[in-house]
Motif scaffolding. Structure first.
Motif, mmCIF file in Angstrom:
data_model
loop_
_atom_site.group_PDB
_atom_site.id
_atom_site.type_symbol
_atom_site.label_atom_id
_atom_site.label_comp_id
_atom_site.label_asym_id
_atom_site.label_seq_id
_atom_site.Cartn_x
_atom_site.Cartn_y
_atom_site.Cartn_z
ATOM 1 N N GLN A 213 0.712 -1.674 -0.060
ATOM 2 C CA GLN A 213 -0.100 0.300 -0.043
ATOM 3 C C GLN A 213 1.251 1.246 -0.216
ATOM 4 N N ARG B 140 2.611 2.471 -3.379
ATOM 5 C CA ARG B 140 1.647 2.410 -4.556
ATOM 6 C C ARG B 140 0.623 3.903 -4.744
ATOM 7 N N HIS B 141 1.351 4.447 -3.110
ATOM 8 C CA HIS B 141 1.132 5.634 -3.091
ATOM 9 C C HIS B 141 2.308 6.342 -4.115
#
Length: 197
Positions: free
Chosen positions: A120, A123-124
């Motif tokens: 996560q 993927r920012h």
């Protein structure tokens, strides 16, 4: 005023103006080149994990990869490196080479960085980035072949993580072939990579 004194004053004034100009006049930035290894270095078998499944030396075959080591709790250096990597990915996509490269972030802090969390986190910065981590033994196995060093000290009085900050380039045969440092000019680097591909 005698000639020797006048010459000395003019020389001093010239040195002073030269020193001021060095601070005032911007120097042109020298684009950073990639350090290509004289001989590709094959990778020893390793197994890390991502939220997309196992990540092994076989995962690096079939296309070019750029690998960066770090950790999620890094206050500035790792986010800056990932931001630069995202800029490079965007520039390569503009040149038509975006699909040819995988971008991988390896967390060296598996005690605090879960597999799902690393995925996560990266993927920012770019939806295509892959975040991986694993046991210390497997991380060391992978990092050592790339010349990357890291140390995690979970001391009660201060949890510290230190690591090399270098982007490693892996070729489609899964071999370590080059590296570059942060602070690069994305346009220049993207063109150099495109020329190599």
């Amino acid at each position: 005023m005698g000639r020797p004194l006048l010459a000395l004053l003019l020389l001093g004034l010239g040195l002073l103006l030269g020193a001021v100009a060095a601070f005032v006049v911007p120097r042109p930035a020298v684009p950073q080149a990639i350090e290509w290894l004289s001989a590709p270095r094959s990778l020893a078998p390793f197994r890390l994990e991502s939220d997309q499944g196992a990540f092994t030396h076989q995962s690096l075959r079939g296309r070019w990869s750029i690998v960066l080591f770090g950790f999620m709790h890094c206050p500035d250096i790792c986010p800056t490196g990932l931001t630069q990597m995202a800029g490079l990915a965007a520039r390569l996509a503009e040149l038509g080479d975006g699909a040819e490269i995988a971008f991988v972030f390896v967390s060296v802090d598996p005690q605090r960085d879960s597999v799902a969390g690393v995925g996560q986190f990266v993927r920012h910065f770019d939806a295509s980035f892959r975040g991986v981590t694993g046991s210390e033994e497997q991380l060391l196995r992978f990092a050592s072949r790339l010349g990357i060093q890291f140390a995690v000290s979970p001391a009660p009085d201060g949890y510290t993580v230190a690591h090399s900050l270098t982007f490693s380039i892996i070729d489609p045969q899964g071999r370590f072939v080059g590296r570059f440092r942060p602070g690069f000019a994305a346009d220049h680097l993207a063109r150099e990579l495109s020329f190599r591909f």
